[in-house]
Structure formats: C-alpha cells, structure tokens
Design an enzyme around this catalytic site. Structure first.
Site, PDB file in Angstrom:
ATOM      1  N   LYS A 298      -5.781  -9.817 -11.624  1.00 46.42           N
ATOM      2  CA  LYS A 298      -6.644  -9.724 -10.450  1.00 46.42           C
ATOM      3  C   LYS A 298      -8.101  -9.952 -10.864  1.00 46.42           C
ATOM      4  CE  LYS A 298      -3.999  -6.259  -7.821  1.00 46.42           C
ATOM      5  NZ  LYS A 298      -3.726  -7.080  -6.623  1.00 46.42           N
ATOM      6  N   ARG A 372       7.226  -5.158  -5.084  1.00 44.79           N
ATOM      7  CA  ARG A 372       8.556  -5.470  -4.546  1.00 44.79           C
ATOM      8  C   ARG A 372       9.626  -5.404  -5.628  1.00 44.79           C
ATOM      9  NH1 ARG A 372       6.323 -11.111  -2.335  1.00 44.79           N
ATOM     10  NH2 ARG A 372       4.536  -9.730  -2.054  1.00 44.79           N
TER      11      ARG A 372
END
Ligand code: BES
Ligand code: MN
Ligand code: ZN
Length: 523
Positions: A298, A372
């Site tokens: 990120k 996920r």
C-alpha cells in the site's frame, strides 16, 4: 484504558451533587422537577429559557445555568433536550445521553444527577427504558483509550493550598420513578456496552502490541473466565489441516497467524439434553492485525489506519463477551482469522496459487486482497466443524464499500431474505446502520481464474469492488447455507466523534449482532 462512568438509579435527587440535569421535551414547558426548582429560585430557570430563544430542547440540545442553591453552594443546572415526544424512542434517548457526556466531562466535576422528567405527554413511553437508554448513551460516549498515555505527572508539592479541583467525570445518578426497572434494563444494555468497549480497545491497540499471538492470548484471558470455550489453532495445526489461504497471508510476517474459535454454549444444551439440535449461530471475523498490502504494498500515506483491519475479529470477540456477560441462552460460535499482512522475503506473491481449506485453489493476483483469503478458510472451518443455522462474517474488506456508503452505513450482503429482515430489524433497534448490497452470479463468475478455481482479484477491475469481494466469498459458502457478509471497512473506524461513538475504533457490529442474536433466539 477503559475510563467509564458509574451509573446508579434513584427515586430522588441527592442534594449533595451540585450538578443537576433535567430532561425537557421540545415544544413543552419545564418538567415538574425543574418547575419546582424554578419556583424555589424565583423563576431563574424560566428566566434563562426566556432569554435563550434558540434553545428549543431539540434532541441532545443543552442549556446551562446556575442557581444560588441552599447554603451558598451554587447549583449548576443543565436542561437536556430530548426532542419532540412523538419522535422519542430509546435510540433518541441514547443519542441525547451521548451528547450530554461531553458537556458534563468538560466541566471538571466528578458527578452529576440526571433527572428524567415525567410529564403527562410521556404517558405512553416506557420510562424505565427511557432512563436506561439515556444512561447507556452517556456510557457509550464516555469511552476513552488512554492505555498509551503516560501518567500525568503528580502535582508538584505546590504552593497551592487547595489541591487542583479538576477531576474526571465518572459518576451519574439517574433519577426516575421507575428506578428499579430502569436499573434492570440498564444492566443488560451495559453488558453489550462492555462488549463494544472490548472491541474498541482491540481496534485502538497498536499492531506492535496486537498481533495474532497476543490477540489470541487476549481472547483466551478475556473470555475463558466468562465461560466461553476458547480454542486456538496455531500455524502448525493449520498446516496439518490444510488451511493454505490464511497461512499464505501470514507468511510474510515474523508473527505467525492464528485461528481462534470461541463457543458460548448458551442454555439450549442442558435444556434439551441434546447437543445443539438446531446448530449454533456462527460469526466470523477478519483479523488482519496490520495490513501493509504485502508485496502489493500500500502507499505509505495513511497506512497507519490499517491497524483497524482486525475490526471484524474485534466485533466478534466483543459480541461473545456481551453474550457471556448477559448470560444469553443462545448457542453461538465465533471464529476469527488472525494474520499480519507483511512484505518480506518469505511473503506470498502475486501469481502464487494457494490450496484453501475448502479444497479450492486460489490464484493470488494482489496480496492486498488478503482479507477474503483469511475469511475463506474461516468460513470453511465453521461450515465443516458445525452445522450453523446461519453464518455472518464481518470484515474491513474493501475500500470500495467506503466509496459506496461512506462511514455511516455498513454494506451488508445476504443470500437469504429472512436473515436480511432480521438484520434490518436489529439495525433499526440499535442504530448501527446496515444497507443491503447485491450478490450476483456475474460477480461470482468474475472471480473465476483461468488457471485455478478462483482468483482473489476481479477480472472486471475496480468497479463494484465490494460486490466482487462478496462474490469471491460466495465461492466458499456451501449450497443452502444462510449467510450474510458485512463489509465494515467504513464503519469500524471513525475520524470524528459521533454522539455515542468517540472517534477511532467504534466497536461497530457488536450492538447490532447482539440484538440479532437476542431477537433470533430468545423469544
Ligand atoms: N483492509 C483493506 C480494505 C480497507 C481499506 C479497509 C480502507 C479499511 C479502509 C483490504 O485488505 C484491501 O486492501 N482491499 C483492497 C482490495 C483490492 C486490492 C481488490 C481495496 O479495497 O483496495
Ligand atoms: Mn489489503
Ligand atoms: Zn485488509
């Protein structure tokens, strides 16, 4: 750490407390207690009202004044607006209580008395619930996270003759004719508030102190004494079981992942003599203790916020705590997947193909879509191990849900109309706002991989990223299972104070799910 307010319920106001708050309804006169005090004091309160035309007693609005008081001890008075009586319900009472707290705490007094005025127009209102909700609102807002603040230096042996009179506000007596039922209602609400505080503490704790192992230890130490069974799967156990998805996410970190299972047996087992005939209610939480993005790193700006990427797990722990504290009869299992997503020489990579616990292979296209993966193995675990009546997962899963709904609403995906209805009702009752989002076969298909069974990034790109994420999760939900997914990325963390939620970790999810369990199971 948890700085909170002690609440007592009384039938009459103690004279020694020099700060008195009187509730007031919009469009009505002073209530009977304030009117009596006004009369005793030659009309000072009504005079103050007459001179404050902007004060309308709208919900949470406060007017402050002073009375000379008996024996020269000034009485500080606040009128707390509750809004119009037609709109008044427990949620609005809670909001008013939440707005009252900062007004009380800024004064530097230790205690206050809150008089719930009983006017004729309140005849159809449950006064006990009203009083309890006001107090609960004060408590919810009173939370502050001070564990990392160095102790204030002790006052130097000062020349001052009297010690510094400034204290933390920490006591409130609620005055109401229905003080006994109010106390009982409050005690139940307060169990949930304790769960909310635990969730907030977890979210606020920095990732150097909260990592999978320490998180698991916290759960054990916090919940076992309350009667919750806690089981911890370490990385070796998960390897043996074949949980290749959560393990991959944790691989880049020197702090190995954990899965923690919490079971609250409730009362059903002994009552029926059978082992959970209908199966438990199951809650699954994403617990990424820090999300750097991994190799798909990120950007640096704002990365510190990713300490909240365990907000789903925090909510599940808070929920289990509130169920145990209030001795819920429901049989509930909570599962949290704890991992730290770090880049390193040992980290998982884009292009890796993982073997999930469900047996499906997952092509990794972006290591920042890690939540996920963690959820996939947790969802599989809960389905393989239990026969849950439903499964609800909570996860700070996507930035896309924030684009869609901001901080106010939690995007909720449900494959069952009845479960959505129950969630919507629990949401309306608690004020934790949910908005239904769509599940679609097209998004499920969008997550199929040309080289593996599924991939962790949508082929269609960024659009509807929260929906494609839900489409990925659907691949790990067995046919026929009632399931909902709550994307709490926008709601788990607030940058500004809300009436009953001080800024930073919000504890979102505990209240709505506690209510869901209560409505589902306990009637
Ligand atoms: N934890 C983040 C999602 C997130 C973003 C939570 C902002 C809270 C605030 C999640 O793991 C993530 O990085 N999601 C990516 C997914 C993408 C790579 C498909 C996202 O939303 O950008
Ligand atoms: Mn991520
Ligand atoms: Zn994440």
């Amino acid at each position: 750490m948890i700085m909170t307010v002690t609440v007592t319920f009384k039938k009459s106001r103690s004279d020694k407390i020099r700060l008195a708050v009187f509730t007031m309804l919009e469009g009505e006169n002073l209530g009977p207690a304030a009117a009596a005090l006004d009369k005793e004091n030659g009309g000072i309160i009504s005079g103050a009202l007459a001179q404050s035309p902007k004060f309308k007693a709208r919900n949470g609005e406060i007017l402050e004044l002073f009375l000379p008081g008996r024996g020269g001890a000034t009485l500080r008075v606040m009128l707390l607006g509750l809004g119009r009586v037609e709109k008044l319900d427990s949620l609005r009472a809670e909001t008013a209580g939440g707005r009252l707290f900062p007004a009380l705490s800024k004064i530097g007094a230790a205690e206050a008395s809150l008089v719930v005025e009983e006017t004729k127009s309140l005849k159809d209102i449950d006064l006990g619930l009203l009083a309890a909700s006001l107090a609960n609102g004060v408590c919810l807002r009173s939370y502050s996270f001070e564990r990392y603040k160095s102790k204030k230096p002790a006052l130097k042996a000062s020349k001052k003759e009297t010690p510094d009179p400034v204290v933390d506000f920490d006591k409130i007596e609620v005055v109401c004719s229905q003080s006994t039922p109010a106390k009982k209602t409050f005690e139940r609400l307060d169990c949930v508030t304790r769960g909310v505080f635990t969730a907030r503490d977890l979210v606020n704790t920095p990732p150097n102190d909260l990592y999978p192992e320490s998180f698991a230890k916290f759960i054990k130490e916090e919940l076992r004494p309350l009667g919750v069974e806690v089981e911890i799967l370490d990385e070796k156990k998960m390897q043996k079981m074949g949980m290749g998805a959560i393990l991959a996410v944790g691989m880049g970190s020197v702090r190995p992942p954990r899965m923690v299972i919490m079971r609250w047996p409730g009362a059903e087992v002994p009552k029926t003599g059978k082992k959970n005939p209908a199966g438990p209610l199951a809650f699954v939480g994403k617990g990424v203790t820090f999300d750097t993005g991994g190799i798909s790193l990120k950007p640096g700006a704002g990365m510190e916020e990713m300490k909240m990427d365990m907000g789903g797990a925090a909510a599940v722990v808070g929920l289990m705590k509130s169920l145990a504290l209030r001795q819920s009869p429901a049989c509930v299992v909570g599962v949290v997947g704890l991992a730290e997503n770090m880049p390193s020489g040992n980290a998982y990579r884009p292009a890796d193909i993982l073997q999930s616990y469900a047996g499906k292979t997952i092509e990794v296209l972006n290591t920042d879509a890690e939540g996920r993966l963690v959820l996939a193995d947790c969802l599989t675990y809960v389905q393989k191990t239990y026969a849950p009546r439903f499964v609800i997962d909570l996860a700070t899963l996507t930035g896309a849900i924030m684009v869609a709904l901001g901080h106010e609403y939690c995007g909720t995906f449900a494959n069952d109309e009845a479960l959505w209805g129950q969630l919507a009702a629990a949401s309306a009752a608690t004020g934790e706002k949910l908005w239904r989002m769509p599940l679609d076969e097209a998004w499920r298909k969008d997550m199929e991989s040309p080289v593996a069974d599924v991939q962790n990034l949508a082929k269609s790109g960024r659009l509807a990223g929260c929906c494609t994420a839900a489409g990925f999760l659907e691949h790990f939900i067995e046919e026929g299972l009632v399931w909902a997914h709550m994307d709490i990325a926008g709601t788990a963390w607030r940058k500004s104070d809300q009436p009953t939620v001080p800024k930073f970790g919000s504890g979102f999810g505990v209240r709505v799910l506690d209510r869901l369990v209560s409505d589902f199971y306990e009637q």
